[in-house]
Design an enzyme around this catalytic site. Structure first.
Site, PDB file in Angstrom:
ATOM      1  N   TYR A  95     -16.103  52.040 -84.605  1.00 39.16           N
ATOM      2  CA  TYR A  95     -15.966  53.334 -85.295  1.00 39.16           C
ATOM      3  C   TYR A  95     -17.316  53.831 -85.814  1.00 39.16           C
ATOM      4  CZ  TYR A  95     -14.002  56.636 -88.767  1.00 39.16           C
ATOM      5  OH  TYR A  95     -13.696  57.745 -89.527  1.00 39.16           O
TER       6      TYR A  95
ATOM      7  N   LYS B  24     -19.390  57.200 -84.740  1.00 37.18           N
ATOM      8  CA  LYS B  24     -19.770  58.218 -85.731  1.00 37.18           C
ATOM      9  C   LYS B  24     -21.304  58.375 -85.802  1.00 37.18           C
ATOM     10  CE  LYS B  24     -15.592  59.369 -87.033  1.00 37.18           C
ATOM     11  NZ  LYS B  24     -15.034  60.693 -86.646  1.00 37.18           N
TER      12      LYS B  24
HETATM   13  P1  NAP Z   1      -5.358  60.859 -89.219  1.00 35.72           P
HETATM   14  O1  NAP Z   1      -4.608  61.283 -90.448  1.00 35.72           O
HETATM   15  O2  NAP Z   1      -5.116  59.503 -88.673  1.00 35.72           O
HETATM   16  O3  NAP Z   1      -5.118  61.972 -88.083  1.00 35.72           O
HETATM   17  C1  NAP Z   1      -5.722  61.804 -86.835  1.00 35.72           C
HETATM   18  C2  NAP Z   1      -5.535  63.045 -85.995  1.00 35.72           C
HETATM   19  O4  NAP Z   1      -6.177  62.827 -84.723  1.00 35.72           O
HETATM   20  C3  NAP Z   1      -4.096  63.373 -85.710  1.00 35.72           C
HETATM   21  O5  NAP Z   1      -3.934  64.774 -85.658  1.00 35.72           O
HETATM   22  C4  NAP Z   1      -3.874  62.760 -84.319  1.00 35.72           C
HETATM   23  O6  NAP Z   1      -2.838  63.404 -83.551  1.00 35.72           O
HETATM   24  C5  NAP Z   1      -5.213  63.015 -83.684  1.00 35.72           C
HETATM   25  N1  NAP Z   1      -5.500  62.101 -82.578  1.00 35.72           N
HETATM   26  C6  NAP Z   1      -5.535  60.756 -82.609  1.00 35.72           C
HETATM   27  N2  NAP Z   1      -5.850  60.276 -81.383  1.00 35.72           N
HETATM   28  C7  NAP Z   1      -6.027  61.354 -80.564  1.00 35.72           C
HETATM   29  C8  NAP Z   1      -6.351  61.516 -79.201  1.00 35.72           C
HETATM   30  N3  NAP Z   1      -6.596  60.479 -78.396  1.00 35.72           N
HETATM   31  N4  NAP Z   1      -6.432  62.773 -78.710  1.00 35.72           N
HETATM   32  C9  NAP Z   1      -6.185  63.823 -79.501  1.00 35.72           C
HETATM   33  N5  NAP Z   1      -5.878  63.740 -80.808  1.00 35.72           N
HETATM   34  C10 NAP Z   1      -5.793  62.513 -81.326  1.00 35.72           C
HETATM   35  O7  NAP Z   1      -6.939  60.927 -89.475  1.00 35.72           O
HETATM   36  P2  NAP Z   1      -7.802  61.664 -90.614  1.00 35.72           P
HETATM   37  O8  NAP Z   1      -8.001  60.718 -91.718  1.00 35.72           O
HETATM   38  O9  NAP Z   1      -7.264  63.019 -90.891  1.00 35.72           O
HETATM   39  O10 NAP Z   1      -9.217  61.764 -89.850  1.00 35.72           O
HETATM   40  C11 NAP Z   1      -9.645  62.938 -89.195  1.00 35.72           C
HETATM   41  C12 NAP Z   1     -11.117  62.775 -88.825  1.00 35.72           C
HETATM   42  O11 NAP Z   1     -11.864  62.512 -90.012  1.00 35.72           O
HETATM   43  C13 NAP Z   1     -11.391  61.605 -87.885  1.00 35.72           C
HETATM   44  O12 NAP Z   1     -12.421  61.949 -86.981  1.00 35.72           O
HETATM   45  C14 NAP Z   1     -11.859  60.523 -88.827  1.00 35.72           C
HETATM   46  O13 NAP Z   1     -12.681  59.578 -88.160  1.00 35.72           O
HETATM   47  C15 NAP Z   1     -12.624  61.336 -89.839  1.00 35.72           C
HETATM   48  N6  NAP Z   1     -12.803  60.678 -91.129  1.00 35.72           N
HETATM   49  C16 NAP Z   1     -11.735  60.307 -91.897  1.00 35.72           C
HETATM   50  C17 NAP Z   1     -11.955  59.676 -93.116  1.00 35.72           C
HETATM   51  C18 NAP Z   1     -10.829  59.259 -94.018  1.00 35.72           C
HETATM   52  O14 NAP Z   1     -11.100  58.599 -95.043  1.00 35.72           O
HETATM   53  N7  NAP Z   1      -9.568  59.586 -93.736  1.00 35.72           N
HETATM   54  C19 NAP Z   1     -13.264  59.424 -93.534  1.00 35.72           C
HETATM   55  C20 NAP Z   1     -14.322  59.811 -92.725  1.00 35.72           C
HETATM   56  C21 NAP Z   1     -14.081  60.450 -91.533  1.00 35.72           C
HETATM   57  P3  NAP Z   1      -1.252  62.970 -83.732  1.00 35.72           P
HETATM   58  O15 NAP Z   1      -0.888  63.198 -85.154  1.00 35.72           O
HETATM   59  O16 NAP Z   1      -0.493  63.895 -82.843  1.00 35.72           O
HETATM   60  O17 NAP Z   1      -1.186  61.550 -83.343  1.00 35.72           O
END
Ligand code: NAP
Length: 250
Positions: free
Chosen positions: A158, A162
């Site tokens: 990951y 990133k």
């Molecule tokens: P999340 O709640 O797990 O949601 C992930 C999203 O990505 C969902 O809409 C999912 O679709 C979609 N997805 C997963 N695999 C996919 C694929 N192969 N093709 C297309 N769509 C896909 O994640 P989140 O926490 O909102 O994170 C969103 C972004 O922020 C990510 O890039 C993550 O790395 C980044 N981020 C998150 C955090 C954190 O603390 N949460 C921190 C830093 C960065 P479905 O719902 O339809 O499965």
């Protein structure tokens, strides 16, 4: 809450069905944009979000896309341009985790995170760059992470993906600036979503202890910064990585 005016703009957002992506979709639609978003595994959730936005007078269209499949990503961007008539912004938000210490990390878990979190962004940027260059305008916002800057034990796949987004963001910013296409990266710290809900209360407390603000972010606290990078108000910014992390990395 409406902050920036995106009336009449057309935006594409990957992973709009949950978490940060859902907050981005809801905010941009409320700010006047026609939002095209993708879901991967949760069609009912995507349809419920689109219905709520339409009921409130907004415009939202969801399409099923696996971002690790180049043809599907290209098809998504082509659909945005043909149905929306243009593409003013692309937000690369979809992402996954498959954590594990390196001794136990399978090659498959390495590859699937790189394919989704890094190659998927390359596919979408490549597909969107052509229409944006033709329009002589466009914005790309990549959702990175502070672990791409700092590393994280148990997240070699990951954090590498990133970190790759940092180089991709800066390279595209240099390639596209002369065509009025600007590329930036928002790097969240800890955000309260499904991705972080797997952590125990003890793990969260330990993490929050290191954050000067002593809490995680709500998804809309990331969405508001994404909206800024898509707005006229950020017209002299490109190639930047903005940490949105309560002061964790400074
Ligand atoms: P999340 O709640 O797990 O949601 C992930 C999203 O990505 C969902 O809409 C999912 O679709 C979609 N997805 C997963 N695999 C996919 C694929 N192969 N093709 C297309 N769509 C896909 O994640 P989140 O926490 O909102 O994170 C969103 C972004 O922020 C990510 O890039 C993550 O790395 C980044 N981020 C998150 C955090 C954190 O603390 N949460 C921190 C830093 C960065 P479905 O719902 O339809 O499965």
């Amino acid at each position: 809450m409406k902050t920036f005016d995106h009336t009449g703009k057309v935006f594409a957002i990957t992973g709009g069905s949950r978490g940060i992506g859902e907050a981005i979709v809801r905010r941009l639609a409320a700010e006047g944009a026609h939002v095209f978003a993708t879901y991967h595994s949760q069609p009912e959730r995507a349809e419920a979000i689109a219905s709520e936005i339409r009921a409130a007078g907004g415009q939202a269209t969801f399409l099923q896309v696996n971002v690790s499949d180049e043809e599907q990503v290209k098809g998504f961007i082509d659909t945005v341009v043909s149905q929306g008539g243009r593409i003013d912004g692309l937000v690369n938000n979809a992402g996954i985790t498959k954590d594990g210490l390196i001794m136990r990390m399978s090659t498959q878990d390495w590859a699937s995170v790189i394919d989704t979190n890094l190659s998927g962004v390359f596919y979408a940027c490549k597909a969107a760059a052509r229409p944006m260059m033709s329009q002589r305008s466009g914005r790309i916002v990549n959702i990175g992470s502070i672990v791409g800057l700092q590393g994280n034990a148990g997240q070699a796949n990951y954090s590498s993906a990133k970190a790759g987004l940092v180089g991709l963001t800066k390279s595209l910013a240099r390639e596209l600036a002369s065509r009025n296409v600007f590329v930036n990266c928002v790097a969240p710290g800890f955000v309260e979503t499904d991705m972080t809900s797997k952590l125990t209360d003890e793990q969260k407390a330990a993490y929050f202890g290191n954050i000067p603000m002593k809490r995680g972010a709500q998804p809309d606290e990331i969405a508001s910064v994404v909206s800024f990078f898509l707005a006229q108000e950020s017209s002299y910014i490109t190639g930047q990585i903005l940490n949105v992390d309560g002061g964790l990395a400074m």
